[in-house]
Write a protein that holds these residues in place. Structure first.
Motif, short mmCIF file in Angstrom:
data_model
loop_
_atom_site.label_atom_id
_atom_site.label_comp_id
_atom_site.label_asym_id
_atom_site.label_seq_id
_atom_site.Cartn_x
_atom_site.Cartn_y
_atom_site.Cartn_z
N GLU A 33 -28.57 7.51 2.12
CA GLU A 33 -29.08 6.15 2.07
C GLU A 33 -29.76 5.86 0.74
N VAL A 34 -30.52 6.83 0.23
CA VAL A 34 -31.20 6.66 -1.06
C VAL A 34 -30.18 6.53 -2.19
N MET A 35 -29.19 7.42 -2.20
CA MET A 35 -28.19 7.40 -3.25
C MET A 35 -27.37 6.11 -3.22
N THR A 36 -27.01 5.66 -2.03
CA THR A 36 -26.25 4.43 -1.90
C THR A 36 -27.06 3.24 -2.38
N ALA A 37 -28.34 3.19 -1.99
CA ALA A 37 -29.19 2.07 -2.40
C ALA A 37 -29.33 2.00 -3.92
N LEU A 38 -29.49 3.16 -4.56
CA LEU A 38 -29.64 3.18 -6.02
C LEU A 38 -28.39 2.63 -6.70
N LEU A 39 -27.23 3.11 -6.29
CA LEU A 39 -25.99 2.68 -6.95
C LEU A 39 -25.66 1.22 -6.66
N ARG A 40 -25.94 0.78 -5.46
CA ARG A 40 -25.67 -0.63 -5.16
C ARG A 40 -26.58 -1.55 -5.95
N LYS A 41 -27.81 -1.13 -6.18
CA LYS A 41 -28.71 -1.94 -7.01
C LYS A 41 -28.16 -2.07 -8.42
N LEU A 42 -27.49 -1.03 -8.90
CA LEU A 42 -26.93 -1.04 -10.26
C LEU A 42 -25.58 -1.74 -10.34
N GLY A 43 -24.90 -1.91 -9.19
CA GLY A 43 -23.64 -2.65 -9.24
C GLY A 43 -22.46 -2.03 -8.54
N LEU A 44 -22.68 -0.99 -7.71
CA LEU A 44 -21.58 -0.44 -6.92
C LEU A 44 -21.25 -1.39 -5.78
N SER A 45 -19.99 -1.61 -5.55
CA SER A 45 -19.54 -2.48 -4.47
C SER A 45 -20.00 -1.95 -3.11
N PRO A 46 -20.32 -2.85 -2.17
CA PRO A 46 -20.64 -2.42 -0.79
C PRO A 46 -19.48 -1.72 -0.09
N ALA A 47 -18.30 -1.73 -0.70
CA ALA A 47 -17.14 -1.07 -0.08
C ALA A 47 -17.30 0.44 -0.01
N LEU A 48 -18.21 1.02 -0.84
CA LEU A 48 -18.42 2.46 -0.84
C LEU A 48 -19.85 2.79 -0.47
N GLN A 49 -20.03 3.97 0.12
CA GLN A 49 -21.36 4.49 0.39
C GLN A 49 -21.30 6.01 0.46
N PHE A 50 -22.46 6.66 0.43
CA PHE A 50 -22.53 8.11 0.57
C PHE A 50 -22.66 8.48 2.05
N HIS A 51 -22.12 9.67 2.37
CA HIS A 51 -22.15 10.20 3.73
C HIS A 51 -22.56 11.67 3.68
N ASP A 52 -23.32 12.11 4.68
CA ASP A 52 -23.57 13.54 4.84
C ASP A 52 -22.29 14.25 5.25
N VAL A 53 -22.12 15.48 4.76
CA VAL A 53 -21.06 16.37 5.22
C VAL A 53 -21.75 17.52 5.94
N PHE A 54 -21.62 17.55 7.24
CA PHE A 54 -22.37 18.52 8.04
C PHE A 54 -21.69 19.87 8.14
N SER A 55 -20.39 19.93 7.86
CA SER A 55 -19.67 21.20 7.91
C SER A 55 -18.38 21.08 7.13
N ILE A 56 -18.01 22.16 6.45
CA ILE A 56 -16.69 22.21 5.81
C ILE A 56 -15.77 23.14 6.59
N ASP A 57 -16.28 23.70 7.70
CA ASP A 57 -15.50 24.64 8.50
C ASP A 57 -15.09 24.07 9.85
N ASP A 58 -15.85 23.11 10.35
CA ASP A 58 -15.57 22.52 11.65
C ASP A 58 -14.74 21.26 11.46
N PRO A 59 -13.47 21.26 11.85
CA PRO A 59 -12.61 20.09 11.65
C PRO A 59 -13.13 18.84 12.35
N ASP A 60 -13.79 19.01 13.50
CA ASP A 60 -14.29 17.84 14.23
C ASP A 60 -15.42 17.16 13.46
#
Length: 262
Positions: A33-60
């Motif tokens: 949320e912090v990273m997305t807010a910073l970039l959107r304030k600078l001019g990143l389109s609302p079409a993108l945002q950051f997401h947590d990645v909770f696992s790279i081993d669990d496909p679900d």
């Protein structure tokens, strides 16, 4: 893999941004949320945002992340194992001098203390498909237009002198789940950004404290920074080094820039 949000910047002097950093920023919390807010304030389109990645081993769990993933930020502890690897790899490299249209990726040298979060964000949106989501005429667009033709040291100076970046960073540093430390504080985490170049289709490791961007190898058509090949060349390489060295707790976290769910 740890997923809690925390303030990020490497500890110690071995990988300080410069022998005497001219400026210091308050460390950013590694929080989508912090990273997305910073970039959107600078001019990143609302079409993108950051997401947590909770696992790279669990496909679900991995399936919860929207694809394609445009940029992957890896947060990790600066261990003796990493320091040794970094020093050995950089010893055979020359300082990067690329600029302009011939570059495979746009890389920024870090000369501001406690700014590794900002460097990761800039690398993530300056490269690959994410660049197309920077709004025309925005502070971020203007900065990238000025920075791209410059050599790395001149880019770093421009970054230091761009008030819009400083203001947005300062505002974002007050957000998040943890108390903000002082600007010159030393905390024990650092992070790098992985992007896929639209020019050569390679995976690039982007870290402003290295000698330049690091080519981690080719990715196939349709493979993004969360694909098995990209994870093998990037994140899993970090994990293997620490595991083989018996480095103890592997406190690694990941956030990814992808399509917005808003």
């Amino acid at each position: 893999m740890a997923t809690e949000h925390g303030r990020t910047e490497a500890q110690g002097t071995a990988i300080a941004p410069t022998p005497a950093a001219r400026k210091h920023f308050i460390p950013l919390e590694c929080n989508p949320e912090v990273m997305t807010a910073l970039l959107r304030k600078l001019g990143l389109s609302p079409a993108l945002q950051f997401h947590d990645v909770f696992s790279i081993d669990d496909p679900d769990l991995l399936a919860f992340v929207p694809r394609p993933a445009h940029a992957l930020l890896l947060v990790f502890p600066v261990s003796p194992t990493y320091e040794k690897f970094r020093a050995e790899e950089d010893s055979s490299r020359t300082d990067y001098a690329g600029s302009g249209a011939g570059e495979q990726v746009v890389w920024f040298k870090q000369t501001i203390g406690n700014a590794c979060g900002l460097m990761g964000l800039l690398h993530g949106v300056a490269n690959g498909p994410a660049r197309q989501h920077v709004q025309d005429g925005s502070d971020l667009d203007i900065f990238f237009q000025k920075a791209t033709p410059l050599a790395p040291r001149e880019r770093a100076t421009l970054l230091e002198e761009t008030e819009a970046l400083k203001t947005a960073h300062h505002d974002a540093a007050g957000l998040g789940d943890t108390a903000a430390p002082e600007a010159e504080a030393s905390v024990d985490l650092h992070y790098v950004c992985f992007v896929k170049s639209e020019g050569d289709g390679h995976l690039w490791e982007m870290d402003g404290r290295r000698k330049g961007p690091l080519d981690r190898g080719v990715l196939g058509e349709g493979e993004d920074v969360l694909s098995p090949a990209a994870l093998e060349k990037g994140v899993r390489a970090f994990l293997r080094r620490e595991e083989e060295a018996g480095g103890g707790e592997l406190r690694f976290s990941l956030i990814v820039l992808a399509e917005s769910l808003d």
